[in-house]
Scaffold this motif. Sequence first.
Motif, PDB file in Angstrom:
ATOM      1  N   LEU A   1       0.825  -1.203   0.000  1.00 39.27           N
ATOM      2  CA  LEU A   1       0.000   0.000   0.000  1.00 39.27           C
ATOM      3  C   LEU A   1       0.856   1.249   0.000  1.00 39.27           C
ATOM      4  CD1 LEU A   1      -2.319  -1.088   2.966  1.00 39.27           C
ATOM      5  CD2 LEU A   1      -2.850  -1.371   0.528  1.00 39.27           C
ATOM      6  N   PHE A   2       0.294   2.344  -0.545  1.00 41.30           N
ATOM      7  CA  PHE A   2       0.897   3.652  -0.305  1.00 41.30           C
ATOM      8  C   PHE A   2      -0.206   4.670  -0.088  1.00 41.30           C
ATOM      9  CE2 PHE A   2       0.239   3.896  -4.884  1.00 41.30           C
ATOM     10  CZ  PHE A   2       0.042   5.248  -5.172  1.00 41.30           C
ATOM     11  N   LEU A   3       0.086   5.641   0.785  1.00 43.86           N
ATOM     12  CA  LEU A   3      -0.896   6.677   1.100  1.00 43.86           C
ATOM     13  C   LEU A   3      -0.872   7.754   0.030  1.00 43.86           C
ATOM     14  CD1 LEU A   3      -0.504   7.098   4.970  1.00 43.86           C
ATOM     15  CD2 LEU A   3      -2.085   5.647   3.690  1.00 43.86           C
ATOM     16  N   ASP A   4      -2.050   8.095  -0.467  1.00 42.69           N
ATOM     17  CA  ASP A   4      -2.192   9.065  -1.544  1.00 42.69           C
ATOM     18  C   ASP A   4      -3.376   9.974  -1.214  1.00 42.69           C
ATOM     19  OD1 ASP A   4      -2.487  10.510  -3.860  1.00 42.69           O
ATOM     20  OD2 ASP A   4      -2.517   8.779  -5.195  1.00 42.69           O
ATOM     21  N   SER A   5      -3.100  11.251  -0.959  1.00 45.05           N
ATOM     22  CA  SER A   5      -4.155  12.199  -0.568  1.00 45.05           C
ATOM     23  C   SER A   5      -5.196  12.396  -1.660  1.00 45.05           C
ATOM     24  CB  SER A   5      -3.536  13.556  -0.209  1.00 45.05           C
ATOM     25  OG  SER A   5      -2.682  13.428   0.900  1.00 45.05           O
ATOM     26  N   PHE A   6      -4.839  12.055  -2.909  1.00 45.18           N
ATOM     27  CA  PHE A   6      -5.746  12.290  -4.034  1.00 45.18           C
ATOM     28  C   PHE A   6      -6.529  11.045  -4.434  1.00 45.18           C
ATOM     29  CE2 PHE A   6      -2.151  15.227  -4.384  1.00 45.18           C
ATOM     30  CZ  PHE A   6      -2.823  16.433  -4.308  1.00 45.18           C
ATOM     31  N   GLU A   7      -6.283   9.935  -3.728  1.00 44.85           N
ATOM     32  CA  GLU A   7      -7.035   8.710  -3.992  1.00 44.85           C
ATOM     33  C   GLU A   7      -8.502   8.921  -3.631  1.00 44.85           C
ATOM     34  OE1 GLU A   7      -8.334   4.894  -4.790  1.00 44.85           O
ATOM     35  OE2 GLU A   7      -6.467   5.880  -5.390  1.00 44.85           O
ATOM     36  N   LYS A   8      -9.407   8.544  -4.532  1.00 44.86           N
ATOM     37  CA  LYS A   8     -10.841   8.753  -4.301  1.00 44.86           C
ATOM     38  C   LYS A   8     -11.614   7.448  -4.161  1.00 44.86           C
ATOM     39  CE  LYS A   8     -10.949  13.153  -6.818  1.00 44.86           C
ATOM     40  NZ  LYS A   8     -11.554  13.907  -7.945  1.00 44.86           N
TER      41      LYS A   8
END
Length: 240
Positions: free
Chosen positions: A159-166
């Motif tokens: 996993l990676f954290l992505d602020s723009f993932e919807k």
Amino acid sequence: MDRFLGSKRSHGILLIEGEELNHLFAKRLKAGQELEVFVEGKLYLCTLEKLSRSYASCLIKREIENPTPLPMINLYQCVPVELKNMDLIVEKVSEVGAFKLTPVISDRSFQSKGVIEKKLERWKRIALASFKQCRRPKPLDIDQPIHLKDIRADAQLNLFLDSFEKERSIKDLNLNGIKTINLVVGPEGGFTSQESEFLKSLGFLPIRLYPYILRSETASILGVGLLMNLSILSLPTYQE
């Protein structure tokens, strides 16, 4: 029960010296009392045998073999430009259950690998202090720094954290039976679009923490803590 870091082992005796001895005095332990001592990568239940101004000797009763809770999370942490913020990250992800922390150099992270390497011993000391306080079975493993291009998607869940993932949050993940997780957390400003696409190409799934955009250090602590607590495993613990 109080836990201390030992300095050396001689047959069935462990010694506590230096700063740890000061901690022992502060706890007001007396000869005959039990305590836990960590030395040479192992944790022992001991009896305080002798206490002097220069050392404490502890008689080993048995080795303590605590299982490591699952999942085993390797946090790939992009190093903050404010390098001092890594101290907080190391301390807190240790407390919430990360198994290993690997410092990562990305486009927007701190850039000097040599400086990061010089900080490793400090971060390991912080991890040891956290190990004593939160009573982990083993200290957080601090790995050598790597560049983002050298990351591998070699866990059961990557996993990676992505602020723009919807489309995907942690609650949408199927964590049942997952024993190993790689979690990549970006620096201040997040990943570039090229880095995000690169991680996806390796097999890392982008996820988002709601409801707001978090600082890198907050995202690391919350991400690891949520993954540990939301995991539903077929085996509750794992013993190395």
